[in-house]
Structure formats: C-alpha cells, structure tokens
Design a protein around this motif. Structure first.
Motif, PDB file in Angstrom:
ATOM      1  N   ASN A  14       0.298   4.321  -6.365  1.00 37.17           N
ATOM      2  CA  ASN A  14      -0.061   4.634  -4.984  1.00 37.17           C
ATOM      3  C   ASN A  14      -0.504   6.091  -4.879  1.00 37.17           C
ATOM      4  N   ASP A  59       3.049   1.332   5.707  1.00 36.12           N
ATOM      5  CA  ASP A  59       3.199  -0.119   5.644  1.00 36.12           C
ATOM      6  C   ASP A  59       4.640  -0.479   5.251  1.00 36.12           C
ATOM      7  N   GLY A  77       4.652   2.241   2.093  1.00 35.83           N
ATOM      8  CA  GLY A  77       3.615   2.852   1.272  1.00 35.83           C
ATOM      9  C   GLY A  77       2.471   3.395   2.113  1.00 35.83           C
ATOM     10  N   GLU A 127      -1.134   3.090   2.293  1.00 33.84           N
ATOM     11  CA  GLU A 127      -2.221   2.250   1.797  1.00 33.84           C
ATOM     12  C   GLU A 127      -3.569   2.943   1.991  1.00 33.84           C
ATOM     13  N   THR A 148       5.330  -2.930   2.303  1.00 35.65           N
ATOM     14  CA  THR A 148       5.207  -2.441   0.920  1.00 35.65           C
ATOM     15  C   THR A 148       6.150  -1.258   0.671  1.00 35.65           C
ATOM     16  N   GLN A 200      10.997   6.547   1.823  1.00 36.35           N
ATOM     17  CA  GLN A 200      10.323   5.906   0.696  1.00 36.35           C
ATOM     18  C   GLN A 200      10.026   6.914  -0.413  1.00 36.35           C
TER      19      GLN A 200
END
Length: 272
Positions: free
Chosen positions: A155, A109, A115, A117, A112, A149
């Motif tokens: 998470n 995503d 991330g 998810e 975000t 990332q």
C-alpha cells in the motif's frame, strides 16, 4: 548511593559534550544541535537501511510546529489543496485552515483495515482539480490516528508511486511508529519504502515527522520532535531554513529528549 546509574551519567556527559558551551540555556543552530541531529540521522539510517543526512533534520517543539511550517511553505491561497485522510486528528484540518488552504479529504477504507486506497486518492484529486484546486501535497498518518492502522508495505509503495506521478509532496506523519501492537504488522517508514523502490531525492519530495509526545514515552509536555526533509530544490530548502530561523530554535531539553527517544539505552547480553 548515586542517584543515577553510571551509564546514565556517561550518556548525559556525552550529550553535554555535543552542546556548545555544555549548557542547555542558550540558543542552538536553528535546525537543532548538530551532535543531536547526527545521533538521530544515525538511528534513521540503521532503522531504514539507507543513508540519512543530519542536514536534512530540523528539530522542532513537537511535530506540530513542523507541520505548520510545511503548510506555510506549501499553501499560497485557498486555491491550494492538501489531500488529508478522514478520519484524522484535527492538527491537519486546523493547520490547513489556519494557513488559508483547502482540505481535500480522502476516505480511509475500513473494509481493508483503514487502508489508503490509491483509487480513492485519484478520485479526490480529480474532483479537486475540477473545482479549480491545485493539490500540493498528500498527508499520510502511519500508523494511524484515530484508526490505529499500520499500512501494508505494498500500500505504501502504491502511495509513493501516486505522489511521484502526480508531483505531490508526501507528508508522512510517523509519530506513532512505536505504537504497533499486532505481531504480524510492522512499521516501515515512507523514506525506506521510497528508497527500496529505487527513488531518491530527485524523484520525490518527502517530509517525515516524529515526536516525543507519542510512542511508549508520551512526553508530550517536553515538546520535542523533528522533521526529516528529503528532496526539494536548493531554493525551497533555503525557504524551509528561513522559516525555521524565524523561531530561532526549538527548546534544548526537547532536542535532547528527541535524540534519546530515537537512541534509547541498548540491552547488552553477557555470555555466561
């Protein structure tokens, strides 16, 4: 004038003392030289704050052979699937195809910060099941390639919980753990996260990959790396060892470099 510093010479002698015969031209134990695995396990323990066992370390010629080894272990037919992030670098899609499995994509995503998810993981898992695919493992690349990332710890906890609930092997590609350039971001290994949640080896099967090809060192031509294998029953671990034994051992120079990358020279401060 000496060509090398005194501490470099001392370290080289210590490494040679760990190698049977004090030479780099012979085969080693199929998991790698015990003394070098001891060094790596000590550093992992210091990094994570939880025990690490050198018998869980399998030295490999970079991370790629370790990934292939696990795919060979996990995939039985095209009915077996591996959850894999999109975008991703092609090692995983290629190795899944090579070993005859099915890639089950899940989409990172961007909104975000790329991330992973859990809602997306559950959606893709259920879709795969509806198509007759048995999903065996989840690949997470953290820090990420191509996206760069660094997953937030919360998470990661959600991902660990997801794998535990669904009985999935967590394949944690952590080869970029030194490539964190944003001050507010921090790398946490999935093993550290799982142990901090109170989960031990009986709760989750986890494989962590590391390589000398990435990070600040980038010695990709030296072909050094390892995987740390935690969880799994004795029968499965025996099969992992057999797969490692087929290749006899990883190259000795790469093993040495992997131990050096995990345990680099330390800065010593002197009081004046």
């Amino acid at each position: 004038m000496a060509c090398c510093s005194a501490d470099s010479i001392e370290r080289a002698r210590k490494i040679l003392d760990q190698i049977p015969g004090r030479a780099t031209g012979a085969y080693s134990h199929s998991q790698g030289i015990k003394g070098l695995r001891d060094t790596i396990a000590t550093v992992i323990e210091a990094r994570d704050g939880f025990p690490a066992d050198p018998n869980d370390i399998f030295m490999t010629d970079g991370a790629n052979p370790a990934v292939h080894m696990m795919m060979q272990l996990l995939i039985r037919s095209e009915k077996d699937g591996i959850l894999c992030p999109i975008p991703q670098y092609p090692l995983y899609s290629a190795s899944i195809a090579l070993h005859g499995g099915t890639l089950v994509p899940y989409y990172l995503d961007e909104a975000t910060g790329w991330g992973s998810e859990v809602s997306e993981l559950k959606k893709q898992l259920q879709e795969a099941k509806s198509n007759g695919i048995t999903v065996r493992a989840l690949v997470v690349i953290n820090p990420g390639n191509l996206t760069g990332q660094v997953l937030a710890e919360e998470n990661q906890k959600a991902i660990v919980e997801f794998c535990k609930e669904e009985g999935l092997v967590l394949l944690a590609d952590e080869v970029y753990q030194e490539n964190v350039y944003v001050p507010e971001k921090k790398f946490h290994s999935f093993k550290k996260v799982a142990r901090s949640m109170g989960y031990d080896e009986k709760d989750i099967d986890l494989v962590s990959f590391q390589s000398v090809s990435k990070g600040y060192y980038g010695e990709c031509g030296k072909r050094g790396g390892y995987m740390e294998v935690t969880g799994f029953g004795a029968d499965v671990r025996e099969h992992i060892y057999k797969l490692a034994s087929v290749n006899l051992c990883s190259n000795i120079i790469g093993q040495i470099l992997a131990s050096l990358v995990m345990s680099p020279p330390k800065v010593i401060s002197f009081a004046i």
